[in-house]
Design a protein around this motif. Structure first.
Motif, PDB file in Angstrom:
ATOM      1  N   TYR A 182       0.934  -1.415   0.161  1.00  0.00           N
ATOM      2  CA  TYR A 182      -0.125  -0.432  -0.402  1.00  0.00           C
ATOM      3  C   TYR A 182       0.589   1.177  -0.082  1.00  0.00           C
ATOM      4  CZ  TYR A 182      -4.295   2.747   0.708  1.00  0.00           C
ATOM      5  OH  TYR A 182      -5.035   3.466   0.820  1.00  0.00           O
ATOM      6  N   ALA A 186      -0.021   2.199  -5.078  1.00  0.00           N
ATOM      7  CA  ALA A 186      -1.002   1.926  -4.951  1.00  0.00           C
ATOM      8  C   ALA A 186      -2.172   2.172  -4.487  1.00  0.00           C
ATOM      9  CB  ALA A 186      -0.775   0.450  -3.913  1.00  0.00           C
ATOM     10  N   TRP A 187      -1.943   3.188  -3.858  1.00  0.00           N
ATOM     11  CA  TRP A 187      -2.770   4.774  -3.246  1.00  0.00           C
ATOM     12  C   TRP A 187      -3.527   5.298  -4.695  1.00  0.00           C
ATOM     13  CZ3 TRP A 187      -3.047   9.974  -3.308  1.00  0.00           C
ATOM     14  CH2 TRP A 187      -3.685  10.354  -2.036  1.00  0.00           C
ATOM     15  N   ARG A 190      -5.483   2.826  -6.851  1.00  0.00           N
ATOM     16  CA  ARG A 190      -7.386   2.448  -5.419  1.00  0.00           C
ATOM     17  C   ARG A 190      -8.064   4.058  -5.588  1.00  0.00           C
ATOM     18  NH1 ARG A 190      -8.057   1.963   1.376  1.00  0.00           N
ATOM     19  NH2 ARG A 190     -10.327   1.726   1.038  1.00  0.00           N
ATOM     20  N   HIS A 193      -9.374   3.652  -8.698  1.00  0.00           N
ATOM     21  CA  HIS A 193     -10.788   2.147  -8.647  1.00  0.00           C
ATOM     22  C   HIS A 193     -12.028   3.026  -8.357  1.00  0.00           C
ATOM     23  CE1 HIS A 193     -12.639  -1.534  -8.727  1.00  0.00           C
ATOM     24  NE2 HIS A 193     -12.583  -1.367  -7.421  1.00  0.00           N
ATOM     25  N   ILE A 194     -11.307   4.027  -6.682  1.00  0.00           N
ATOM     26  CA  ILE A 194     -12.985   4.107  -5.746  1.00  0.00           C
ATOM     27  C   ILE A 194     -13.783   5.268  -7.048  1.00  0.00           C
ATOM     28  CG2 ILE A 194     -13.594   5.943  -3.857  1.00  0.00           C
ATOM     29  CD1 ILE A 194     -11.121   4.288  -2.373  1.00  0.00           C
ATOM     30  N   ASP A 200      -7.654  -1.380 -11.974  1.00  0.00           N
ATOM     31  CA  ASP A 200      -7.728  -2.466 -10.771  1.00  0.00           C
ATOM     32  C   ASP A 200      -6.170  -2.774 -10.012  1.00  0.00           C
ATOM     33  OD1 ASP A 200      -7.475  -4.947  -9.331  1.00  0.00           O
ATOM     34  OD2 ASP A 200      -7.323  -6.142 -11.255  1.00  0.00           O
ATOM     35  N   PRO A 201      -6.428  -2.113  -8.738  1.00  0.00           N
ATOM     36  CA  PRO A 201      -5.421  -1.382  -7.758  1.00  0.00           C
ATOM     37  C   PRO A 201      -4.485  -2.893  -7.272  1.00  0.00           C
ATOM     38  CG  PRO A 201      -7.003  -1.133  -6.464  1.00  0.00           C
ATOM     39  CD  PRO A 201      -7.945  -1.896  -8.126  1.00  0.00           C
ATOM     40  N   ASP A 202      -5.763  -3.837  -7.657  1.00  0.00           N
ATOM     41  CA  ASP A 202      -4.708  -5.148  -6.943  1.00  0.00           C
ATOM     42  C   ASP A 202      -3.303  -5.669  -7.640  1.00  0.00           C
ATOM     43  OD1 ASP A 202      -6.781  -5.901  -5.179  1.00  0.00           O
ATOM     44  OD2 ASP A 202      -7.830  -7.085  -6.662  1.00  0.00           O
TER      45      ASP A 202
END
Length: 223
Positions: A182, A186-187, A190, A193-194, A200-202
């Motif tokens: 994270y 990754a932040w 995400r 994505h939100i 895709d943040p994965d």
């Protein structure tokens, strides 16, 4: 049967209106699809070396707690950039090897908010910027996410950190800790994505991964 004078006047008015070009016309046949709605805001993902940040136009923050807290701090800025990172490393003016090694372990995080007058494509190299349209619902979710990610002081205001070495930005304490899975990239993934974007943040760790997924989302939006 005679038609009352008042009703005759209404009938003449209705007939006259339907005689106008386009008035009382039958609806056009369509393929059943609604026209696309214009985006409520245009975001940009910006690569700054190994690190990515999210750029939002100042007007997109209007009327939100995030905007009320931050826009007065950047009166000349038209764009705000949001970046996330390990506090010890991110806020250090000249991080050394020890600070770099610390980035491999979890720890308190910081969020840097920077103000820019020019739009991201003008402030950064073209290859380092991805433009992304966001709908109104996605913008609201994104602003709520960014507001929740800022730690608050006793008055409910974003908790500002004392580091002042960045002339364009202010560091705030983050509510979510930093971890290798994270991190800054990754932040931002995400956050996109939100916002309702197909990102895709994965598994995102590196800036190149976040930029590649954002470019794919931008192509889908353009198509």
């Amino acid at each position: 049967m005679a038609v009352p004078r008042g009703r005759r006047a209404l009938l003449r008015a209705a007939f006259a209106a339907c005689a106008l070009p386009g008035a009382c016309a039958a609806p056009r046949e369509t393929d059943g699809r609604l026209p696309p709605r214009p985006p409520a805001a245009t975001l940009h993902l910006v690569a700054r070396g190994w690190h990515t940040e999210l750029a939002l136009p100042g007007h997109a923050l209007g009327g939100s707690p995030l905007g009320e807290a931050l826009l007065p701090r950047f009166p000349e800025a038209r764009w705000l950039l949001f970046g996330f990172g390990l506090r010890r490393y991110f806020t250090h003016p000249d991080p050394g090897p020890g600070d770099l090694l610390a980035a491999l372990a979890p720890g308190p995080a910081a969020i840097r908010v920077s103000g820019f007058a020019p739009a991201p494509p003008e402030a950064f190299a073209a290859e380092d910027v991805v433009r992304l349209p966001v709908a109104a619902e996605g913008r609201a979710r994104l602003l709520a996410f960014l507001w929740a990610e800022l730690a608050k002081d006793a008055r409910g205001a974003p908790l500002e950190l004392p580091e002042r070495h960045d002339p364009r930005g202010i560091f705030f304490a983050a509510a979510t800790p930093y971890a290798l899975d994270y991190n800054c990239n990754a932040w931002t993934a995400r956050a996109l994505h939100i916002a309702g974007l197909p990102v895709d943040p994965d598994g995102v760790v590196f800036a190149a991964q976040a930029m590649r997924r954002a470019r794919a989302a931008a192509l889908l939006a353009a198509g």
